[in-house]
Structures are given as structure tokens and as C-alpha cells.
Design a protein around this motif. Structure first.
Motif, PDB file in Angstrom:
ATOM      1  N   GLU A  38       1.165   3.764  -3.389  1.00 58.25           N
ATOM      2  CA  GLU A  38       0.540   5.705  -2.832  1.00 58.25           C
ATOM      3  C   GLU A  38       1.422   6.591  -2.485  1.00 58.25           C
ATOM      4  N   GLU A  67      -4.733  -6.879  -6.704  1.00 56.08           N
ATOM      5  CA  GLU A  67      -4.312  -7.520  -8.204  1.00 56.08           C
ATOM      6  C   GLU A  67      -3.532  -7.891  -8.256  1.00 56.08           C
ATOM      7  N   THR A  98      -3.973  -2.550  -8.266  1.00 58.96           N
ATOM      8  CA  THR A  98      -4.320  -2.590  -6.352  1.00 58.96           C
ATOM      9  C   THR A  98      -3.418  -3.185  -5.853  1.00 58.96           C
ATOM     10  N   GLU A  99      -3.282  -3.212  -4.918  1.00 55.56           N
ATOM     11  CA  GLU A  99      -2.533  -4.344  -4.252  1.00 55.56           C
ATOM     12  C   GLU A  99      -2.928  -5.423  -4.438  1.00 55.56           C
ATOM     13  N   THR A 106       1.292  -1.057   0.180  1.00 62.10           N
ATOM     14  CA  THR A 106       0.362  -0.038   0.401  1.00 62.10           C
ATOM     15  C   THR A 106       0.546   1.064  -0.131  1.00 62.10           C
TER      16      THR A 106
END
Length: 418
Positions: A358, A395, A392-393, A354
Motif C-alpha cells: 500500500e 500472489e 497482491t500479497e 499489505t
């Protein structure tokens, strides 16, 4: 006599009282400082675990009458109390000499024999001032012991605390020591120690084309094995050059399980000062392959991250890296970095992406975010591509599962503990 009494009462008395208060406050401050340090180090040791180095009854017969080399650093210790109830310890080399073992030389990995050198700093050969033993560096241009450095030895002990991450270079040193000893027909004895991240198995599997000293084997970023188990895997999977096999003995621990909480009593390296840093290390080390600092040059290494290039409107926490022990030339030295403070973050049971995702989303220039070191750390080119593509994390992690499943099957063949 009256003037003297006046001076005594109005001047000396306050001075004396002030001095007493100063001493009292200094003592209190010292006590609070010690308590603060102890809290920071989080010395919460599972007192039932007995490390391999403490099991002298299991290895002395293997060493008597032999010329011994020791691969060691500041974590290579024998605890005075078998199960750590006493925090005192003796360095393994000193213990072996006291037991009349013929130690001929010491081999030192990254950070050196006493663990003071920067990450990546060339550690020179030398002499241990306490014992007079020659120290051979296994970092820089001499990562693998040379035949002439082994010719006077009958056995080599490897006893270094690992933290369970693929890019932590002590397992790469282990590989080269095993390989050199296998080629020289010298047995290797591993003194096993706990893996503080032994409960985590996560991350992409390294692809051999991305092999380097920060990733030599096709394993995930966090492997969930002790150094002894890992040595067995190196041998069993024929990862040594030309498929040679090392004559390997592991002195196992007593009462250890992979899911036990274990905080290290000695820093494994200068930039991993406490349990929080060790737990976050595998997740934050990816920043070493970017223009984001992972806290080197602060007192909270691998517990914060930040960069001058991150959006200050999104990242309100700030720090300014300064040279310190283990980071003489920290990234973004003297520059204000915007980022996140993770010193109080809950214990991780997984590899977390994450923060990396970000940071990439909120950097001022995405083209300069990653550097060439990132692929070596990730062990694959896919992770950078996936982050740049906006995955995303969840995925990204879904693409790791096939490799992790296969690794877990292989790993099971070499486990010594539940």
C-alpha cells in the motif's frame, strides 16, 4: 497577633493545601507513568519457562577450571527466580564471576554490551566499568573474532536474546563466533532463550548471491527457531567457512514450546521497546530498504510507519521523527510523515506485506521508493519486482511456498522443542 492569623489563614493555608495536592498529584502521576511504562513493555512472561542461563547445574561443570569468553549484551541475564516470578535479575557475567568462573573477556554484538548504540553504529572495544573485563566489539570491521582475541580462551559462551528474524544481526554474529571458534578448536556453549516469534515461519528464502550481514543463510525471513536450534542448523548444514564444524553444546530451556506467548522482560535492542514492536518487526523492517520510516526517532519504533512522500489523503496518521536513544539520525528527521499507527494492531501469525504494498502504491515518486538495501533485507530481487509489477500479497506469498516447504523439512532436523 491578629494580622498574623489573617496571613496564616488566607495565604499559608492555601499554600499548604496546594503543596499537599501537588505532592499527591505528583505521586499519582508517577504511579500512572510507571503503570503506563509497564503496560507499554507488556511484561507478560510465561513463568514456567526456565532459560538456559538459569540452568547453572547444567553448565558449571563445563566451565570450572577454564578460561571463558562470553558473547553477551543487556539481555544476557540470570533471573533471581528461576521461573521469573521475581522480575529481578543479575547479568550473566556478574553471575559467572560470583560463581568463581574465570571470565577473561566479553564480546559485544551490534548495539554494544549494554545495548545502547544505534543500529549500524560502530561499537568500539573498551573496558566494562563494573567488572574491569575487556570488551571486544563484534560489529563494524571486526564481525568475526580474530585468532589473537581467542588465544587465551578455553571456551566461549553465547547468550543473546534473538527475535526470530533473518535480518536481526545477532544470528550473523553467532555464525562468525562459531566459525572462529571452530577454526581455533574452542568449544561454544549456547545458553538458549525463547523466540518471541517462534510461532511464525514465513517469507522468501534468501538466495546466496544476496548474502550479507543482514542475511547470511538460505532461510526465510522469519525462521521459527531458538538461538540454540539455529546454531545446530548452522553446524549441521555446513554453513561455516570451508565446512568446518563447531564443537557445540546447547543448554536448553525447560518448559518451552514454539507456540508459547512470550514477551521479553528486557528490550533486545534500543528500537524494539515492547512485544508489539517485536511482533511487527519482521514485517515493518522491509521499510528500512525504502524511503519510508519504520518509526525510528519516535517512542513507537516498529509500530508505526510513514513518510513525507506518502499520500496524506490515504494515510491520515502523522508523526515527526526526532533524535532519541537508538536513533541519533532518524530517517526524515524533523519532517512530518504520513502513515499508519499499528500500536494496537492484533498479534501477527505471519509475515505481512499489505503495508509495504500500500505504501508503494501511494508514494509520490515510485522510482525513489526502494533503495539498494531492500534486496539485502528481502534476500531476493524478486520481491521488489513483484511489488512493482502490482502483484497482491497472496500472489507473492504463493511463490514462497516451495521454498518454505523445503525449509521446514530441514528445520525439523534441528528442533529441541515442540
Amino acid at each position: 497577633m491578629m494580622p498574623f492569623k489573617v496571613i496564616k489563614n488566607t495565604v499559608l493555608f492555601p499554600i499548604v493545601i496546594g503543596f499537599v495536592l501537588f505532592i499527591s498529584c505528583a505521586h499519582k502521576a508517577k504511579k500512572e507513568n510507571i503503570e503506563s511504562i509497564e503496560k507499554q513493555l507488556e511484561i507478560k512472561i510465561d513463568t514456567s519457562i526456565v532459560v538456559g542461563a538459569n540452568r547453572t547445574d547444567s553448565y558449571l561443570t563445563l566451565l570450572k577450571g577454564k578460561r571463558v569468553g562470553v558473547v553477551a549484551n543487556q539481555t544476557s541475564v540470570v533471573f533471581k527466580s528461576e521461573n521469573f516470578k521475581d522480575r529481578g535479575y543479575t547479568h550473566l557475567v556478574d553471575s559467572l564471576l560470583a560463581l568463581q568462573i574465570d571470565v577473561k573477556q566479553v564480546f559485544a554484538p551490534e548495539h554494544g554490551f549494554r545495548g545502547k548504540a544505534d543500529a549500524g553504529e560502530i561499537v568500539k572495544d573498551g573496558i566494562d566499568t563494573k567488572t574491569g573485563l575487556p570488551i571486544v566489539s563484534l560489529y563494524g570491521n571486526n564481525k568475526k573474532p580474530k585468532p589473537e582475541q581467542l588465544q587465551a580462551l578455553d571456551a566461549v559462551i553465547f547468550d543473546i536474546q534473538d527475535v526470530g528474524a533473518r535480518f536481526y544481526t545477532y544470528i550473523s554474529s553467532l555464525h562468525y563466533v562459531m566459525e572462529a571458534c571452530a577454526e581455533a578448536n574452542i568449544p561454544v556453549i549456547i545458553f538458549d532463550r525463547p523466540n518471541p516469534n517462534g510461532h511464525i515461519i514465513d517469507g522468501p528464502i534468501l538466495e546466496i548471491e544476496n548474502q550479507s550481514f543482514v542475511g547470511m543463510h538460505p532461510i526465510p525471513v522469519v525462521h521459527g527457531m531458538t538461538i540454540g536450534e539455529y546454531a545446530k542448523m548452522i553446524n549441521g548444514e555446513k554453513w561455516l567457512k570451508n565446512g568446518v564444524e563447531c564443537d557445540l553444546t546447547v543448554i536448553p530451556m525447560k518448559h518451552y514450546k514454539h507456540n508459547k506467548t512470550y514477551s521479553l522482560p528486557i528490550k533486545p535492542s534500543p528500537n524494539l521497546p515492547n512485544a508489539q514492536a517485536i511482533n511487527l518487526y519482521a514485517s515493518l523492517c522491509f521499510f528500512e530498504g525504502t524511503n519510508v520510516s519504520a518509526g525510528r526517532g519516535t517512542a513507537t519504533q516498529f509500530q508505526v510507519f510513514g513518510s513525507p512522500f506518502l499520500n496524506s489523503g490515504v494515510f491520515s496518521f502523522t508523526f515527526t521523527p526526532q533524535p532519541n536513544e537508538g536513533a541519533k539520525y532518524p530517517k526524515h528527521k524533523n519532517e512530518l510523515c504520513y502513515g499508519v499507527d499499528l500500536t494496537q494492531y492484533e498479534k501477527l501469525n505471519e509475515l505481512k506485506l499489505t503495508w509495504l504494498i500500500e505504501a508503494y502504491k501511494n508514494t509520490s515518486d515510485k522510482s525513489k521508493f526502494f533503495n539498494n538495501f531492500f534486496v539485502k533485507l528481502a534476500g531476493t530481487k524478486d520481491l521488489q519486482k513483484q511489488i512493482e509489477a502490482g502483484l497482491t500479497e497472496g500472489e507473492i506469498k504463493a511463490t514462497w511456498q516451495k521454498g518454505l516447504k523445503s525449509f521446514n523439512v530441514t528445520r525439523a532436523n534441528y528442533l529441541l522443542y515442540d
